[in-house]
Design a protein around this motif. Structure first.
Motif, mmCIF file in Angstrom:
data_model
loop_
_atom_site.group_PDB
_atom_site.id
_atom_site.type_symbol
_atom_site.label_atom_id
_atom_site.label_comp_id
_atom_site.label_asym_id
_atom_site.label_seq_id
_atom_site.Cartn_x
_atom_site.Cartn_y
_atom_site.Cartn_z
ATOM 1 N N THR A 1 1.012 -0.906 -0.195
ATOM 2 C CA THR A 1 0.079 0.303 -0.057
ATOM 3 C C THR A 1 0.865 1.662 -0.239
ATOM 4 O OG1 THR A 1 -1.791 -1.074 1.325
ATOM 5 C CG2 THR A 1 -1.355 0.950 2.036
ATOM 6 N N ILE A 2 0.781 2.139 -0.934
ATOM 7 C CA ILE A 2 0.680 3.614 -0.489
ATOM 8 C C ILE A 2 0.549 4.614 -0.325
ATOM 9 C CG2 ILE A 2 2.714 5.478 -2.030
ATOM 10 C CD1 ILE A 2 3.787 3.391 -3.760
ATOM 11 N N GLU A 3 0.534 5.568 0.492
ATOM 12 C CA GLU A 3 -0.384 6.658 0.681
ATOM 13 C C GLU A 3 0.493 8.251 0.850
ATOM 14 O OE1 GLU A 3 -3.587 7.259 4.869
ATOM 15 O OE2 GLU A 3 -2.492 5.825 4.598
ATOM 16 N N CYS A 4 -0.046 8.659 0.984
ATOM 17 C CA CYS A 4 0.594 10.258 0.988
ATOM 18 C C CYS A 4 0.114 10.574 2.383
ATOM 19 C CB CYS A 4 -0.030 11.664 0.313
ATOM 20 S SG CYS A 4 0.278 12.993 0.265
ATOM 21 N N ALA A 5 1.426 11.348 2.828
ATOM 22 C CA ALA A 5 1.435 11.374 4.296
ATOM 23 C C ALA A 5 0.167 12.414 5.140
ATOM 24 C CB ALA A 5 2.891 12.327 5.211
ATOM 25 N N GLY A 6 -0.251 13.006 3.782
ATOM 26 C CA GLY A 6 -0.961 14.216 3.665
ATOM 27 C C GLY A 6 -2.727 13.793 4.016
ATOM 28 N N ASN A 7 -3.247 12.464 3.334
ATOM 29 C CA ASN A 7 -3.990 11.707 3.354
ATOM 30 C C ASN A 7 -5.014 12.202 3.852
ATOM 31 O OD1 ASN A 7 -6.185 10.212 1.721
ATOM 32 N ND2 ASN A 7 -5.988 8.866 2.679
ATOM 33 N N ARG A 8 -6.254 13.257 4.173
ATOM 34 C CA ARG A 8 -7.147 13.210 4.799
ATOM 35 C C ARG A 8 -6.787 15.083 4.930
ATOM 36 N NH1 ARG A 8 -6.481 8.364 6.554
ATOM 37 N NH2 ARG A 8 -4.928 9.015 7.539
ATOM 38 N N ARG A 9 -6.107 15.553 4.878
ATOM 39 C CA ARG A 9 -5.563 17.077 5.252
ATOM 40 C C ARG A 9 -7.123 17.179 5.345
ATOM 41 N NH1 ARG A 9 -1.377 18.022 1.660
ATOM 42 N NH2 ARG A 9 0.106 17.749 3.689
ATOM 43 N N VAL B 1 9.522 1.562 -4.767
ATOM 44 C CA VAL B 1 8.508 1.221 -3.773
ATOM 45 C C VAL B 1 9.370 0.759 -2.703
ATOM 46 C CG1 VAL B 1 6.720 -0.318 -3.299
ATOM 47 C CG2 VAL B 1 6.848 0.704 -5.579
ATOM 48 N N VAL B 2 8.744 2.054 -1.209
ATOM 49 C CA VAL B 2 9.367 1.892 -0.113
ATOM 50 C C VAL B 2 8.171 1.026 0.500
ATOM 51 C CG1 VAL B 2 10.606 3.016 1.605
ATOM 52 C CG2 VAL B 2 11.349 3.927 -0.438
ATOM 53 N N SER B 3 7.871 -0.116 1.505
ATOM 54 C CA SER B 3 7.499 -0.917 2.321
ATOM 55 C C SER B 3 7.021 -0.606 3.113
ATOM 56 C CB SER B 3 7.553 -1.976 1.981
ATOM 57 O OG SER B 3 6.775 -2.691 3.057
ATOM 58 N N GLY B 4 5.162 0.704 3.360
ATOM 59 C CA GLY B 4 5.012 1.473 5.231
ATOM 60 C C GLY B 4 5.163 2.409 5.258
ATOM 61 N N ARG C 1 -11.223 -0.511 4.602
ATOM 62 C CA ARG C 1 -10.313 -0.608 4.637
ATOM 63 C C ARG C 1 -8.877 0.278 5.911
ATOM 64 N NH1 ARG C 1 -9.657 -2.541 -0.927
ATOM 65 N NH2 ARG C 1 -10.926 -1.499 -1.741
ATOM 66 N N ALA C 2 -8.126 -0.707 6.193
ATOM 67 C CA ALA C 2 -7.498 -0.078 7.144
ATOM 68 C C ALA C 2 -6.139 -0.743 7.479
ATOM 69 C CB ALA C 2 -7.622 -0.631 8.822
ATOM 70 N N PHE C 3 -5.155 0.080 7.913
ATOM 71 C CA PHE C 3 -3.790 0.584 7.210
ATOM 72 C C PHE C 3 -2.897 0.841 8.657
ATOM 73 C CE2 PHE C 3 -0.119 2.539 4.875
ATOM 74 C CZ PHE C 3 1.029 1.017 3.839
ATOM 75 N N ALA C 4 -1.956 0.091 8.395
ATOM 76 C CA ALA C 4 -0.416 0.847 9.622
ATOM 77 C C ALA C 4 0.910 0.379 9.211
ATOM 78 C CB ALA C 4 -0.973 -0.967 11.076
ATOM 79 N N GLY C 5 0.885 1.281 7.942
ATOM 80 C CA GLY C 5 2.230 0.976 7.346
ATOM 81 C C GLY C 5 3.469 0.497 7.642
ATOM 82 N N GLU C 6 4.456 0.021 8.750
ATOM 83 C CA GLU C 6 5.118 -0.680 8.400
ATOM 84 C C GLU C 6 5.090 -2.509 8.960
ATOM 85 O OE1 GLU C 6 9.652 0.901 7.619
ATOM 86 O OE2 GLU C 6 8.526 1.060 10.039
ATOM 87 N N ASN C 7 3.265 -1.273 9.618
ATOM 88 C CA ASN C 7 3.330 -2.675 10.713
ATOM 89 C C ASN C 7 1.944 -3.354 10.125
ATOM 90 O OD1 ASN C 7 5.420 -2.066 12.485
ATOM 91 N ND2 ASN C 7 3.319 -0.301 13.656
ATOM 92 N N ARG C 8 1.814 -4.557 11.106
ATOM 93 C CA ARG C 8 0.550 -5.317 10.191
ATOM 94 C C ARG C 8 -0.931 -5.108 11.377
ATOM 95 N NH1 ARG C 8 -1.623 -10.661 12.183
ATOM 96 N NH2 ARG C 8 0.368 -10.818 13.601
ATOM 97 N N VAL C 9 -2.082 -4.967 10.153
ATOM 98 C CA VAL C 9 -3.279 -4.495 10.928
ATOM 99 C C VAL C 9 -3.887 -6.090 11.642
ATOM 100 C CG1 VAL C 9 -5.313 -4.098 10.930
ATOM 101 C CG2 VAL C 9 -4.033 -2.670 9.606
ATOM 102 N N VAL C 10 -4.366 -5.774 12.840
ATOM 103 C CA VAL C 10 -4.678 -7.234 13.864
ATOM 104 C C VAL C 10 -6.474 -6.956 13.877
ATOM 105 C CG1 VAL C 10 -2.299 -8.032 14.308
ATOM 106 C CG2 VAL C 10 -3.531 -6.241 15.640
ATOM 107 N N ARG C 11 -6.672 -5.854 13.790
ATOM 108 C CA ARG C 11 -7.633 -5.996 15.360
ATOM 109 C C ARG C 11 -8.991 -5.034 14.040
ATOM 110 N NH1 ARG C 11 -10.182 -5.558 20.565
ATOM 111 N NH2 ARG C 11 -11.926 -5.863 20.743
ATOM 112 N N VAL C 12 -9.935 -4.238 13.707
ATOM 113 C CA VAL C 12 -10.695 -3.956 13.129
ATOM 114 C C VAL C 12 -12.219 -3.640 14.349
ATOM 115 C CG1 VAL C 12 -11.828 -2.209 11.166
ATOM 116 C CG2 VAL C 12 -9.469 -3.872 11.165
#
Length: 394
Positions: A107-115, A208-211, A285-296
């Motif tokens: 997943t690639i996400e802009c740091a300004g998403n939801r600004r 592509v730099v993961s997370g 959807r849910a995203f956690a950068g370099e980490n793994r989403v374990v609960r929503v």
């Protein structure tokens, strides 16, 4: 379809700008994409995400300059700098034929998403690209591990940073630590979702730099510098940094550079949403950068938090899909969703203010109007059929 004109760039390439002032190549129809008004930046509509992978025709675009048109016959990628023993230059054919290929779903996400929503949360707008929720996407990226391209140049024992540089007009660039550059899932991508990269997404090659934030995944690669000292450029000193009263600056930067992204989530509904008063499935959807989403978890109005089942693989560096069943009553409702990663980080009730409006991660109060009438809204499938004539990839 509009005709295009081209402008000469400092790299000798050309960049496309259409008669409507857009600096991108592919169509960005309103039924699929959200226009931020910059002519360069377009987000995917969250209610138009049909599967785990984001189709290329609606994958978000974030660029600092118009999309360059590069000729793969003359394009090269050079690895150089004080952190290598011998500079190396690769051709497009070299990347296809000389090295093993890998495929990673990331997943690639802009740091300004939801600004924009961050601004509403704190009661004041932020400057910068006016993103809603759509500056995020997931794709299968195929190419060469970056470390495989660095090794032939001979990395020195003192090398510490690697800086990819793009061939757009402003030469976008941002350093990353050598260890991150050598990671298994840091890839110089040549293909996206099984197709050669589209121009807007980095053709001929992108990183592509993961997370990490999207700004680290440099498009239109032309040069990679390996350094034995820390590197400072506008993208890690003035922009894509956290600037705030409780965040210290230093002699080089206005604040710490943003790297890995925090845990966040979204609902696959318009904002605000309109639903029928009938049993239905709500997805997100849910995203956690370099980490793994374990609960929503989700909460409707003032009800209790409940688990939202995760219905996709749970992989570090990639989002997960979740879904719930809801039989809503007519009226006004608020749907809240929060995610937790494998390090125990859960979305908070509020985001930490910073001057540039980055890293919005708090739980969003998604407004939902449920109609009491029997009028039926168009289904997702009907929207897909209606949008087909506009979904051609340039």
């Amino acid at each position: 379809m509009t005709t295009s004109r081209t402008t000469q760039t400092t790299t000798g390439a050309t960049s496309a700008t259409d008669r409507n002032g857009r600096g991108v190549v592919k169509p960005t129809p309103a039924e699929l994409m959200e226009d931020t008004g910059s002519g360069l930046d377009y987000g995917v509509r969250p209610d138009r995400m049909p599967g785990f992978l984001t189709p290329t025709d609606r994958f978000y675009i974030r660029s600092h300059a118009p999309t360059p048109r590069l000729d793969p016959a003359t394009w090269t990628l050079r690895v150089e700098g004080g952190g290598v023993h011998e500079p190396v230059t690769y051709t497009y054919d070299d990347l296809w034929n000389r090295f093993p290929h890998v495929s990673v779903v990331r997943t690639i996400e802009c740091a300004g998403n939801r600004r924009v929503l961050f601004g509403e949360e704190v009661g004041r707008p932020f400057a910068g690209t006016q993103w809603g929720r759509g500056a995020i996407g997931t794709a299968e990226w195929t190419g060469v591990r970056l470390r495989d391209l660095l090794e032939p140049a001979g990395i020195t024992t003192e090398a510490c940073e690697v800086m990819p540089e793009g061939l757009d007009e402003i030469r976008a660039r941002r350093p990353l630590p050598l260890d991150k550059a050598r990671a298994d899932d840091t890839v110089v991508a040549l293909a996206m979702n099984g197709e050669v990269l589209a121009p807007d997404h980095g053709f001929p090659a992108r990183l592509v730099v993961s997370g990490w934030l999207g700004a680290a995944s440099i498009k239109w690669l032309g040069r990679i510098e390996v350094s034995e000292a820390a590197l400072y450029v506008p993208w890690n000193t003035e922009d894509y940094v956290v600037i705030g009263p409780n965040v210290p600056a230093d002699e080089h930067a206005r604040g710490p550079a943003i790297t890995a992204l925090p845990v966040s989530s979204l609902v696959e509904l318009p904002w605000p949403a309109r639903l029928r008063a009938a049993p239905q499935v709500i997805r997100g959807r849910a995203f956690a950068g370099e980490n793994r989403v374990v609960r929503v978890e989700y909460r409707i109005d003032e009800g209790p938090w409940q688990d939202a089942p995760i219905v996709s693989p749970q992989t570090p560096g990639a989002w997960v899909r979740w879904q719930i069943f809801w039989d809503p009553e007519p009226g006004e409702h608020t749907l809240r969703v929060r995610a937790t990663d494998d390090q125990g980080n859960t979305q908070p009730d509020s985001s930490s203010w910073n001057e540039l409006g980055y890293l919005q991660r708090s739980v969003l109060a998604h407004p939902v109007h449920v109609e009491s009438a029997t009028r039926r809204e168009p289904s997702h499938r009907e929207w897909e059929i209606a949008s087909r004539p506009s979904r051609r990839v340039a």
